[in-house]
Design an enzyme around this catalytic site. Structure first.
Site, mmCIF file in Angstrom:
data_model
loop_
_atom_site.group_PDB
_atom_site.id
_atom_site.type_symbol
_atom_site.label_atom_id
_atom_site.label_comp_id
_atom_site.label_asym_id
_atom_site.label_seq_id
_atom_site.Cartn_x
_atom_site.Cartn_y
_atom_site.Cartn_z
ATOM 1 N N THR A 8 0.237 4.053 -2.943
ATOM 2 C CA THR A 8 -0.460 5.139 -3.649
ATOM 3 C C THR A 8 -1.639 5.686 -2.833
ATOM 4 O OG1 THR A 8 0.134 4.008 -5.689
ATOM 5 C CG2 THR A 8 -1.501 5.746 -5.877
ATOM 6 N N GLU A 64 9.891 -4.642 -8.279
ATOM 7 C CA GLU A 64 8.582 -4.668 -8.943
ATOM 8 C C GLU A 64 8.718 -4.258 -10.412
ATOM 9 O OE1 GLU A 64 5.913 -1.493 -7.789
ATOM 10 O OE2 GLU A 64 4.168 -2.794 -7.982
ATOM 11 N N GLY A 82 0.829 -1.213 0.000
ATOM 12 C CA GLY A 82 0.000 0.000 0.000
ATOM 13 C C GLY A 82 0.858 1.255 0.000
ATOM 14 N N THR A 111 1.516 10.220 -7.764
ATOM 15 C CA THR A 111 2.919 9.828 -7.888
ATOM 16 C C THR A 111 3.829 10.598 -6.928
ATOM 17 O OG1 THR A 111 2.355 9.625 -10.230
ATOM 18 C CG2 THR A 111 4.631 9.291 -9.666
HETATM 19 C C1 LIG Z 1 -4.721 -1.652 -11.801
HETATM 20 C C2 LIG Z 1 -3.800 -0.878 -10.910
HETATM 21 C C3 LIG Z 1 -3.163 -1.533 -9.867
HETATM 22 C C4 LIG Z 1 -2.334 -0.813 -8.989
HETATM 23 N N1 LIG Z 1 -1.776 -1.454 -7.894
HETATM 24 C C5 LIG Z 1 -1.137 -0.722 -6.950
HETATM 25 C C6 LIG Z 1 -0.704 -1.338 -5.719
HETATM 26 O O1 LIG Z 1 -0.872 -2.550 -5.487
HETATM 27 N N2 LIG Z 1 -0.108 -0.557 -4.780
HETATM 28 C C7 LIG Z 1 0.080 0.794 -4.953
HETATM 29 O O2 LIG Z 1 0.621 1.439 -4.063
HETATM 30 N N3 LIG Z 1 -0.320 1.402 -6.128
HETATM 31 C C8 LIG Z 1 -0.915 0.679 -7.106
HETATM 32 N N4 LIG Z 1 -1.343 1.299 -8.275
HETATM 33 C C9 LIG Z 1 -1.153 2.734 -8.438
HETATM 34 C C10 LIG Z 1 -0.145 3.099 -9.514
HETATM 35 O O3 LIG Z 1 1.149 2.863 -9.036
HETATM 36 C C11 LIG Z 1 -0.406 4.548 -9.891
HETATM 37 O O4 LIG Z 1 -1.663 4.603 -10.560
HETATM 38 C C12 LIG Z 1 0.667 5.108 -10.751
HETATM 39 O O5 LIG Z 1 1.854 5.230 -10.017
HETATM 40 C C13 LIG Z 1 0.275 6.497 -11.281
HETATM 41 O O6 LIG Z 1 -0.151 7.306 -10.208
HETATM 42 P P1 LIG Z 1 -1.540 8.078 -10.298
HETATM 43 O O7 LIG Z 1 -2.577 7.140 -10.777
HETATM 44 O O8 LIG Z 1 -1.797 8.755 -9.007
HETATM 45 O O9 LIG Z 1 -1.296 9.147 -11.435
HETATM 46 P P2 LIG Z 1 -0.870 10.670 -11.256
HETATM 47 O O10 LIG Z 1 0.315 10.794 -10.382
HETATM 48 O O11 LIG Z 1 -2.097 11.449 -10.921
HETATM 49 O O12 LIG Z 1 -0.436 10.979 -12.740
HETATM 50 C C14 LIG Z 1 -1.406 11.003 -13.808
HETATM 51 C C15 LIG Z 1 -0.686 11.203 -15.119
HETATM 52 O O13 LIG Z 1 0.005 12.435 -15.113
HETATM 53 C C16 LIG Z 1 1.356 12.258 -15.496
HETATM 54 N N5 LIG Z 1 2.217 13.081 -14.620
HETATM 55 C C17 LIG Z 1 2.100 13.290 -13.298
HETATM 56 N N6 LIG Z 1 3.081 14.107 -12.877
HETATM 57 C C18 LIG Z 1 3.842 14.418 -13.955
HETATM 58 C C19 LIG Z 1 4.998 15.198 -14.181
HETATM 59 N N7 LIG Z 1 5.595 15.832 -13.167
HETATM 60 N N8 LIG Z 1 5.504 15.271 -15.430
HETATM 61 C C20 LIG Z 1 4.905 14.610 -16.457
HETATM 62 N N9 LIG Z 1 3.804 13.857 -16.312
HETATM 63 C C21 LIG Z 1 3.281 13.750 -15.091
HETATM 64 C C22 LIG Z 1 1.678 10.789 -15.270
HETATM 65 O O14 LIG Z 1 2.576 10.363 -16.237
HETATM 66 C C23 LIG Z 1 0.356 10.097 -15.379
HETATM 67 O O15 LIG Z 1 0.178 9.578 -16.670
HETATM 68 C C24 LIG Z 1 -2.124 0.579 -9.203
HETATM 69 C C25 LIG Z 1 -2.744 1.225 -10.278
HETATM 70 C C26 LIG Z 1 -3.571 0.520 -11.123
HETATM 71 C C27 LIG Z 1 -4.269 1.273 -12.251
#
Ligand SMILES: Cc1cc2nc3c(=O)[nH]c(=O)nc-3n(C[C@H](O)[C@H](O)[C@H](O)COP(=O)(O)OP(=O)(O)OC[C@H]3O[C@@H](n4cnc5c(N)ncnc54)[C@H](O)[C@@H]3O)c2cc1C
Length: 386
Positions: free
Chosen positions: A124, A244, A122, A130
């Site tokens: 995110t 990972e 856990g 991110t």
């Molecule tokens: C099916 C699935 C399973 C997952 N499993 C896990 C899990 O088990 N544990 C866990 O902790 N997380 C998990 N995740 C979360 C995953 O790691 C995040 O979705 C991923 O890291 C992206 O974060 P976010 O969705 O918050 O996107 P955001 O951080 O909101 O970013 C959205 C978009 O904006 C772009 N972006 C953001 N900031 C910048 C920047 N500074 N410059 C350029 N582009 C940018 C990114 O490239 C991205 O495409 C899972 C996600 C999914 C969809």
């Protein structure tokens, strides 16, 4: 399809033999039902595949990330989806490298025997995405316990795991010198936590990937469940994240080969305008290009594995391997779907399922943009953008 033989043929053949008992129909049906491949994961557990990285003294095989990555690659190459069980491999690495002797004795033999599953991590959160160092989930020490409050999102395999590794802030951001300090990781026993301070809300999504939103409302964790030193959790979790990314690179490579295999066979057989469609260079070239890209990504995957297993810094290689492999598998998926024509959209060909599955890896566990940003700023020393 010809692929270069390597020194892992024995592992490959063993995993392939196991996977052969779970053919396309099995994975297709699980996908249609949005179910969990229990029987498949049980078989992998019984065969010791998911305990590959556990040292022999704790009941595992004592292999490295390299061998673990071969297992994951073969699952995806066989038409399955290692996303149902890959968590155990990289979470294990975190526990192995940073857990206390007591924690290892307590958990590892039971994980090796299949009595316990450690499939979840856990990190995110909905409000921070991110930008991990801004996480809002806190763990406050009170006597012999930590009290956790906050929220997580996209936490996978919770409903099919007994344990989760949780990242929480133990010192407020304003009180630390570096933003990466003051976070800690814990083993959370899901069997006692759910319903007693922790709530799970499943998220229905594009892939059949069991993932959830988590809510913590005064969840109590015994202090002994802290992994390593308090405040150093971010550094520990990075190890797990590198593992990972490397494993997922291997899965994408497995997917890439699967797509190339399928499309190559199809275009040789499918006759349109009086000849196999694979005789047209417009069809051949995207497939050949995908093959080149998968093979090239594979080289970076081996490099990342080698460095990780040698306990050397591997952040750049793990990220680059994941970037290259996810891109290559996605291009292979596109070519495979395109040259199946309308049949690519029919579930019974399995192409659309694998297409959806491999698409995830452009976004998770780290998005392509964030890898580019890491390379630009940490490797090429360009000015920081955030
Ligand atoms: C099916 C699935 C399973 C997952 N499993 C896990 C899990 O088990 N544990 C866990 O902790 N997380 C998990 N995740 C979360 C995953 O790691 C995040 O979705 C991923 O890291 C992206 O974060 P976010 O969705 O918050 O996107 P955001 O951080 O909101 O970013 C959205 C978009 O904006 C772009 N972006 C953001 N900031 C910048 C920047 N500074 N410059 C350029 N582009 C940018 C990114 O490239 C991205 O495409 C899972 C996600 C999914 C969809």
């Amino acid at each position: 399809m010809k692929s270069t033989p390597d020194k892992f043929q024995e592992i490959r053949e063993a995993v392939r033999a196991l996977c052969a008992d779970y053919p396309d129909e099995y994975h297709r049906e699980i996908d249609e039902q949005r179910g969990y491949p229990e029987a498949f994961v049980d078989a992998l557990t019984k065969a010791g595949c998911l305990a590959a990285m556990i040292p022999q003294e704790y009941g595992g095989s004592g292999l490295g990330l390299t061998e673990a990555s071969v297992i994951m690659e073969e699952i995806n190459r066989s038409g399955g989806n290692a996303g149902a069980c890959h968590g155990q491999m990289y979470n294990m690495g975190t526990l192995l490298r940073h857990g206390s002797e007591a924690q290892k004795k307590d958990y590892l033999p039971k994980i090796a025997s299949g009595d316990l599953r450690l499939q979840s991590m856990g990190v995110t959160e909905p409000g921070t995405g991110t930008d991990t160092t801004k996480i809002k989930t806190t763990a406050v020490k009170k006597g012999d316990r930590y009290v956790v409050n906050g929220q997580k999102v996209w936490i996978s395999r919770i409903q099919h795991s007994d344990l989760m590794i949780l990242l929480a802030r133990t010192t407020p951001l304003v009180d630390v010198k570096k933003k990466s300090e003051g976070m800690s990781i814990f083993v959370v026993d899901l069997r006692t936590a759910i319903g007693k301070g922790m709530t799970v809300r499943p998220i229905r999504n594009m892939v059949n990937h069991e993932t959830n939103e988590l809510f913590f409302d005064n969840l109590e964790i015994p202090a002994q469940n802290l992994i390593g030193e308090e405040g150093k959790g971010f550094r520990y979790i990075l190890d797990g994240l590198n593992a990972e990314r490397t494993l997922i690179a291997a899965e994408c490579i497995g997917d890439g080969y699967w797509f190339i295999d399928r499309v190559t066979k199809y275009v040789k057989d499918r006759v349109v305008f009086g000849r196999p469609i694979g005789q047209n260079q417009g069809v051949q070239f995207p497939i050949a290009e995908s093959y080149i890209e998968v093979e090239a990504a594979n080289l970076m995957r081996w490099k990342a594995c080698e460095l990780f297993d040698a306990h050397q810094p591997c952040g750049a290689e793990a990220n680059m391997a994941k970037y290259l492999a996810a891109k290559a598998s996605w291009e292979a998926a596109n070519a495979c779907l395109q040259f199946h024509g309308g049949f690519g959209f029919a579930s019974e060909y399995d192409v659309e399922r694998k297409f959806r599955e491999t698409r995830l890896y452009q976004v998770a566990p780290i998005s392509t943009n964030l890898i580019l940003s890491y390379v630009a700023e940490h490797i090429l020393d360009l000015p920081r953008s955030f």
